[in-house]
Motif scaffolding. Structure first.
Motif, PDB file in Angstrom:
ATOM      1  N   VAL A 275       0.837  -1.207   0.000  1.00 22.04           N
ATOM      2  CA  VAL A 275       0.000   0.000   0.000  1.00 22.04           C
ATOM      3  C   VAL A 275       0.873   1.259   0.000  1.00 22.04           C
ATOM      4  O   VAL A 275       0.598   2.221  -0.727  1.00 22.04           O
ATOM      5  N   LEU A 276       1.933   1.254   0.801  1.00 19.37           N
ATOM      6  CA  LEU A 276       2.840   2.406   0.821  1.00 19.37           C
ATOM      7  C   LEU A 276       3.477   2.638  -0.548  1.00 19.37           C
ATOM      8  O   LEU A 276       3.624   3.783  -0.983  1.00 19.37           O
ATOM      9  N   ALA A 277       3.849   1.565  -1.216  1.00 18.82           N
ATOM     10  CA  ALA A 277       4.435   1.694  -2.549  1.00 18.82           C
ATOM     11  C   ALA A 277       3.422   2.329  -3.498  1.00 18.82           C
ATOM     12  O   ALA A 277       3.775   3.200  -4.302  1.00 18.82           O
ATOM     13  N   GLU A 278       2.166   1.906  -3.404  1.00 22.64           N
ATOM     14  CA  GLU A 278       1.114   2.477  -4.251  1.00 22.64           C
ATOM     15  C   GLU A 278       0.902   3.960  -3.944  1.00 22.64           C
ATOM     16  O   GLU A 278       0.708   4.770  -4.847  1.00 22.64           O
ATOM     17  N   ILE A 279       0.936   4.304  -2.670  1.00 18.65           N
ATOM     18  CA  ILE A 279       0.792   5.723  -2.286  1.00 18.65           C
ATOM     19  C   ILE A 279       1.966   6.525  -2.837  1.00 18.65           C
ATOM     20  O   ILE A 279       1.780   7.610  -3.397  1.00 18.65           O
ATOM     21  N   ASP A 280       3.174   5.992  -2.693  1.00 19.34           N
ATOM     22  CA  ASP A 280       4.366   6.720  -3.129  1.00 19.34           C
ATOM     23  C   ASP A 280       4.385   6.971  -4.639  1.00 19.34           C
ATOM     24  O   ASP A 280       4.858   8.014  -5.088  1.00 19.34           O
ATOM     25  N   VAL A 281       3.899   6.033  -5.445  1.00 21.97           N
ATOM     26  CA  VAL A 281       3.936   6.213  -6.900  1.00 21.97           C
ATOM     27  C   VAL A 281       2.709   6.938  -7.433  1.00 21.97           C
ATOM     28  O   VAL A 281       2.668   7.271  -8.619  1.00 21.97           O
ATOM     29  N   SER A 282       1.740   7.173  -6.578  1.00 21.93           N
ATOM     30  CA  SER A 282       0.551   7.886  -7.056  1.00 21.93           C
ATOM     31  C   SER A 282       0.912   9.316  -7.437  1.00 21.93           C
ATOM     32  O   SER A 282       1.857   9.901  -6.910  1.00 21.93           O
ATOM     33  N   ARG A 283       0.149   9.877  -8.347  1.00 20.49           N
ATOM     34  CA  ARG A 283       0.455  11.212  -8.865  1.00 20.49           C
ATOM     35  C   ARG A 283      -0.373  12.280  -8.161  1.00 20.49           C
ATOM     36  O   ARG A 283      -0.930  13.155  -8.795  1.00 20.49           O
TER      37      ARG A 283
END
Length: 130
Positions: free
Chosen positions: A45-53
């Motif tokens: 989930v953190l990875a998804e948050i970090d790559v979100s624009r």
């Protein structure tokens, strides 16, 4: 210490992932059964948050919610260290007897090299140090 880093550093999934791997290695080395699946989900989930624009401000709210959930998961993990004996492989402290330069009170204890202190998993992190 690893558990504290995992629950506090949700600002960077890379740090959490690296720390979780070190914690898993520590569990394996001490033959401690531990379910890290909740931590791995949080890392994803953190990875998804970090790559979100989205902006950093918009990322703050989901990270705050995740921090609370991750803290619960981490607090339910078993103790990572099976023994509290001194781990001799990371150096030994030097005896320290001195006097406080501010209040002139005697100080006795042990002086650790900081890198040895950090690497020694047998030391309790709640111990007062200075």
């Amino acid at each position: 210490m690893y558990e504290q880093v995992i629950s506090e550093r949700v600002d960077n999934h890379g740090i959490v992932a690296e720390t979780a791997e070190k914690l898993a290695q520590l569990y394996r080395a001490n033959a401690v059964e531990a379910d890290l699946s909740g931590v791995h989900v949080a890392i994803w989930v953190l990875a998804e948050i970090d790559v979100s624009r989205v902006s950093a401000r918009e990322k703050a709210q989901p990270r705050a919610g995740l921090r609370i959930k991750l803290a619960r998961v981490v607090s339910a993990l078993p103790p990572a260290v099976a023994t509290t004996e001194f781990d001799d492989s990371h150096g030994k402290p030097e005896a320290l007897d001195t006097t406080c330069r501010y209040c002139s009170q005697p100080i006795a204890g042990a002086a650790w090299k900081f890198r040895h202190y950090l690497k020694n998993t047998a030391l309790k992190r709640g111990t007062r140090i200075g």
